[in-house]
Design an enzyme around this catalytic site. Sequence first.
Site, mmCIF file in Angstrom:
data_model
loop_
_atom_site.group_PDB
_atom_site.id
_atom_site.type_symbol
_atom_site.label_atom_id
_atom_site.label_comp_id
_atom_site.label_asym_id
_atom_site.label_seq_id
_atom_site.Cartn_x
_atom_site.Cartn_y
_atom_site.Cartn_z
ATOM 1 N N ASP A 121 0.602 -1.436 0.127
ATOM 2 C CA ASP A 121 0.020 -0.007 -0.203
ATOM 3 C C ASP A 121 0.776 1.276 -0.046
ATOM 4 O O ASP A 121 1.478 1.494 1.070
ATOM 5 C CB ASP A 121 -1.037 0.142 1.167
ATOM 6 C CG ASP A 121 -1.882 1.062 1.318
ATOM 7 O OD1 ASP A 121 -1.382 2.192 0.550
ATOM 8 O OD2 ASP A 121 -2.596 1.217 2.138
ATOM 9 N N ASP A 137 -6.665 5.491 4.691
ATOM 10 C CA ASP A 137 -5.382 5.682 4.943
ATOM 11 C C ASP A 137 -4.735 5.416 6.324
ATOM 12 O O ASP A 137 -4.293 5.947 7.045
ATOM 13 C CB ASP A 137 -4.962 7.316 4.795
ATOM 14 C CG ASP A 137 -5.292 7.734 3.518
ATOM 15 O OD1 ASP A 137 -6.379 7.637 3.018
ATOM 16 O OD2 ASP A 137 -4.305 8.582 2.920
ATOM 17 N N HIS A 146 -5.830 11.718 13.923
ATOM 18 C CA HIS A 146 -6.887 11.681 12.851
ATOM 19 C C HIS A 146 -7.785 10.548 13.376
ATOM 20 O O HIS A 146 -8.957 10.450 12.585
ATOM 21 C CB HIS A 146 -6.365 10.996 11.473
ATOM 22 C CG HIS A 146 -5.176 11.850 11.195
ATOM 23 N ND1 HIS A 146 -5.348 12.933 10.812
ATOM 24 C CD2 HIS A 146 -3.951 11.628 10.878
ATOM 25 C CE1 HIS A 146 -4.166 13.681 10.418
ATOM 26 N NE2 HIS A 146 -3.186 12.754 10.276
ATOM 27 N N ASP A 159 2.207 18.715 13.932
ATOM 28 C CA ASP A 159 2.106 17.934 12.936
ATOM 29 C C ASP A 159 1.586 18.624 11.611
ATOM 30 O O ASP A 159 0.869 19.495 11.513
ATOM 31 C CB ASP A 159 1.085 16.756 13.257
ATOM 32 C CG ASP A 159 1.475 15.513 12.030
ATOM 33 O OD1 ASP A 159 1.882 14.540 12.430
ATOM 34 O OD2 ASP A 159 0.634 15.587 11.070
ATOM 35 N N HIS A 194 -0.343 17.440 9.315
ATOM 36 C CA HIS A 194 -1.304 17.165 8.735
ATOM 37 C C HIS A 194 -2.483 17.711 9.748
ATOM 38 O O HIS A 194 -2.373 17.912 11.081
ATOM 39 C CB HIS A 194 -1.664 15.579 8.786
ATOM 40 C CG HIS A 194 -0.963 15.045 7.885
ATOM 41 N ND1 HIS A 194 0.424 14.554 8.147
ATOM 42 C CD2 HIS A 194 -1.090 14.702 6.562
ATOM 43 C CE1 HIS A 194 1.036 13.657 7.123
ATOM 44 N NE2 HIS A 194 0.291 13.762 6.038
ATOM 45 N N ASP A 221 6.444 15.687 10.728
ATOM 46 C CA ASP A 221 6.486 15.892 9.283
ATOM 47 C C ASP A 221 6.398 17.080 8.977
ATOM 48 O O ASP A 221 6.300 17.396 7.635
ATOM 49 C CB ASP A 221 5.193 14.784 8.931
ATOM 50 C CG ASP A 221 3.907 14.933 9.843
ATOM 51 O OD1 ASP A 221 3.987 15.906 10.507
ATOM 52 O OD2 ASP A 221 3.225 14.257 9.611
ATOM 53 N N TYR A 245 8.039 11.084 8.924
ATOM 54 C CA TYR A 245 8.463 10.172 8.141
ATOM 55 C C TYR A 245 9.937 9.846 7.359
ATOM 56 O O TYR A 245 10.253 9.188 6.859
ATOM 57 C CB TYR A 245 7.365 9.773 7.073
ATOM 58 C CG TYR A 245 5.996 9.665 7.766
ATOM 59 C CD1 TYR A 245 5.685 8.948 8.123
ATOM 60 C CD2 TYR A 245 5.321 10.999 7.896
ATOM 61 C CE1 TYR A 245 4.433 8.673 9.145
ATOM 62 C CE2 TYR A 245 4.246 10.978 8.252
ATOM 63 C CZ TYR A 245 3.590 9.653 9.202
ATOM 64 O OH TYR A 245 2.350 9.826 9.873
HETATM 65 C C1 FKS Z 1 -1.301 11.805 0.616
HETATM 66 C C2 FKS Z 1 -1.676 10.509 1.566
HETATM 67 C C3 FKS Z 1 -2.016 10.884 2.972
HETATM 68 C C4 FKS Z 1 -2.291 9.616 5.181
HETATM 69 C C5 FKS Z 1 -1.268 10.580 5.796
HETATM 70 C C6 FKS Z 1 -1.285 10.203 7.107
HETATM 71 C C7 FKS Z 1 -0.628 11.129 8.134
HETATM 72 C C8 FKS Z 1 -0.689 10.611 9.382
HETATM 73 C C9 FKS Z 1 -0.006 11.661 10.536
HETATM 74 C C10 FKS Z 1 -0.069 10.820 11.901
HETATM 75 F F1 FKS Z 1 0.574 11.727 12.873
HETATM 76 F F2 FKS Z 1 -1.035 10.787 12.250
HETATM 77 F F3 FKS Z 1 0.883 10.018 11.936
HETATM 78 N N1 FKS Z 1 -1.959 9.741 3.608
HETATM 79 N N2 FKS Z 1 0.128 11.828 0.284
HETATM 80 O O1 FKS Z 1 1.378 11.855 10.186
HETATM 81 O O2 FKS Z 1 -0.683 12.794 10.869
HETATM 82 ZN ZN ZN Z 2 1.216 13.879 10.017
#
Ligand code: FKS
Ligand code: ZN
Length: 676
Positions: free
Chosen positions: A23, A95, A138, A175, A177, A268, A308
Site C-alpha cells: 500500500d 489511509d 486523525h 504535525d 496534517h 512531518d 517519516y
Molecule cells: C497523501 C496521502 C496521505 C495519509 C497520511 C497520514 C498522516 C498521519 C499523521 C499521523 F500523525 F497521524 F501519523 N496519507 N500523500 O502523520 O498525521
Molecule cells: Zn502527520
Amino acid sequence: MASSGTALIYDEEMTRYKLLWDDPVCNIEVPERLTVSYAALQEHGLAQRCVSLPVRQATDKEILLAHSEEYLEAVKKTPGMTLEELIEFTKQYGDVYFHPNIYHCAKMAVGATLQLVDNVMNGKVRNGMALVRPPGHHSQRSAANGFCVFNNVAIAALYAKKHFNLNRVLIVDWDVHHGQGIQYCFEEDPSVLYFSWHRYEHQKFWPNLQESDYDTVGKGKGAGFNVNLPWNKVGMENSDFLSVFFHVLLPIAYEFSPELVFVSAGFDSAIGDPEGHMCATPEVFAHLTHLLMSLAGGKLCVILEGGYNLKSLAQSVCQTVQTLLGDPAPLLPGLCGPCESAAESIQNVRAAQQQYWGCFKHSSVEPVLEPRTKCHRTEEGEKVVEGAVQIETVSKEIQEKSWPEPPPRIAPPARTAVALPGGVEDSLPKSCLRVSAAPLTQEQAACGIRDFSPKALEDERILHSLGNVFSLLDKIVKKEVRNGMAVVPEVLVTAACTVQHALTSLSTSDCRVLLVLVGEGEVPVELTDDGKLLLVQVCSKEPEDRKSKFHVPVCLKSSGDTAGFLHAVLGLLLPVAYEYSPGLVLAVLGENCSIGPAAWAQLVSLLQGLAQGQILALVQQGSEADNIRAAVTSLLGDPCPPLGPLGAALLENGQALERDRQNLQTHWGMLQTKKS
Ligand code: FKS
Ligand code: ZN
C-alpha cells in the site's frame, strides 16, 4: 517546590506491528520511526537524563472517553483476524492499516500518554515526551484514519479534565496534517483549545476537508476554541512556523492560560519529510517547545504523531527532548518573516478569530477572502495517473534534501550566577553561584562610553557594582555560566557600561547585544546603525522620532496592563529579537516598574530562547524582592507561575502597539501578519 524532571515514555512493544501488504499510502508508517528516534535519544545521552516511565495499557473505560463502544468492539476483534480479514476490515477506513498486534499497541499508545499526564499532573515530573505508535490525531469516535487507531491526545485531554478537574487544556498540533479527529472531539468544548497548522493547499492536500480551513473556529460554546492555520503552499520555513507562534498561537494561548498543554508532535513538518514537503529545520522544534514551556507552569506533555524522514524525525525528537530537559536552545539564524502565502493565512486566521480573542481586538484585520482561497475540493479521481510518477520523483527529491546536522547544545557547567550589593539580604536559592569582584576604576567603567556624565562613575557603589556585573558578563561570554543576575544601584548607567563591555568581549560573529529595558529613562548609549546593539524599551513615554531600526520603543501607558505587556512581548519584542538573533541578551528592570514580578518572570523566561540562553538580568536596587526572586527562579529554569486568563490590552496600549508594529514592519519581517 516546582516539579522538575522530564519523563520519557517508550516501549519496544509499540514497534511490533507493521504494514503486511502493499500500500503506497501507508508504507511510510514503519516501526523504525520509533527505534531510530529512541536510539538517537540514547546516542545523545538524552534518554539517560530522562525519568523513564513504564507504559501501561489503557482500559476500555479510558478508550471510551473518546470512542464509541461499537468501534472499540470492532477493533478488539482485529488480533484474531486473518490477513484477508484484516485487509477487508481496513477498507472501511481511510489511509490506515491494521495488523494483529495493532490493537495491543494502540492500547499502549493511549496508556503511555495517560502515564505522562498522571506523572506531570501529580508533580513527579515537570514535563515529558511519549514516543508512541500508532499515532492518534486523525482517529475519530467511530473510525480509524490516517495511521491512527485511538486518539491518544484527545483521550488524554478528556482524562486530564476528568481526573484532575481541569478547566483549560491546550492542544498544539504541530504535525503537518490536520488532526481532524481532535477537532471533532472538542468542537463544542470551550475547555479544550485546539490549535493546528497543516498542509492544506486550498483543500488539495489530504484529508481534503473544508473544515480544516481557518474559518472553522468551533461551534456553540466552543466557538473560538478551535484554531486552524492552513499552509496553502509547501516549503514553509522556520520563519513561517515561528511567525504563526508569535502572531497567532501564543497570544491566544496566553490569553486562554491553560492548566496543561499537550503537543500532538508530528515531525512531518520538518525538512526532508516525504509527506509534508516543508523546510523547517530540526532546531525549530527546540524553539516551539521552549515557547510552550512558559505556559501552564511548565506542564507540557509531548506526544509523537507523524514524521517519516527517519533522519529529520530523529533529530527533531532530540531537539524537543533536549529542550524539555532545559538545555539552552540552539541559535536560529536567518529569520526574515513569513512568506506571502503564510502571511495570508496568518491574516485570515486572525480575522476569523478576532471576535473571540482580546489579543486581536486592536488589530485591523479584514480577511482576505479571495475566492481562490475557498473550496477547491479534490474531485474523486483527480489524482491523475500521469501525476503518480511525478509525485514519486518529487518525493525522492524531498527525501534526498540535505541539511546540516544540528550542532551539539552544550550547557555551561553552572546555570546562574548572581551579584548582590552589600547590605541586600540574600534569600536566593543556594544553587546559584555568588559573584563578587573587585571594583572597576573609572577608566575601566567608562571604556567606550561617549557623551555621558562621568559624575556617576565617581560613585564608588557604582564602580563596585560594575566590577561584579562585568565579572558576571565575562563568565557568561566564556560559557562558565549560562546566565546571571545583578542588583545594581544605577541601572541605566550600568546597562550602558555593560553593553560597551559586552561589545568588546563578544566574538565578531555574534557581536550583537539585545538590550531589553522595562522602565523609564534613557540609557546613555549611542545607537549606531551597525546593528551591534538592539534596544527595545518598554515604557510609558510616547516615542519621539525613532533613531534607527535598532531602537524599538514600546509604549505602554497606564501600569498594570498585563495583557498589554504580554502582547507587546509576543507580538513585537520576540519577533524582532528572534530576527535580530543576538549573541547576548541584557534584560533590565528599571525603577518603580509596575509590570509585576509574574510578567517580568515570563519575559525573562521567554528571552532565554535567544542567544543560547546567554542572558544577564539587571534589576534596579530598591526594586521589590519579588522582582529579584522572579528573575532568578526564571533564570534557573524553574517554571513561571501562570499569569491567569488575560483579556484585551487597554485600548490605548493595544492601539499604540498595533501602530508600532505597523511602523516597524518595513525593517523587521518577523512583525508581518499581513500579505503585502
Ligand atoms: C497523501 C496521502 C496521505 C495519509 C497520511 C497520514 C498522516 C498521519 C499523521 C499521523 F500523525 F497521524 F501519523 N496519507 N500523500 O502523520 O498525521
Ligand atoms: Zn502527520
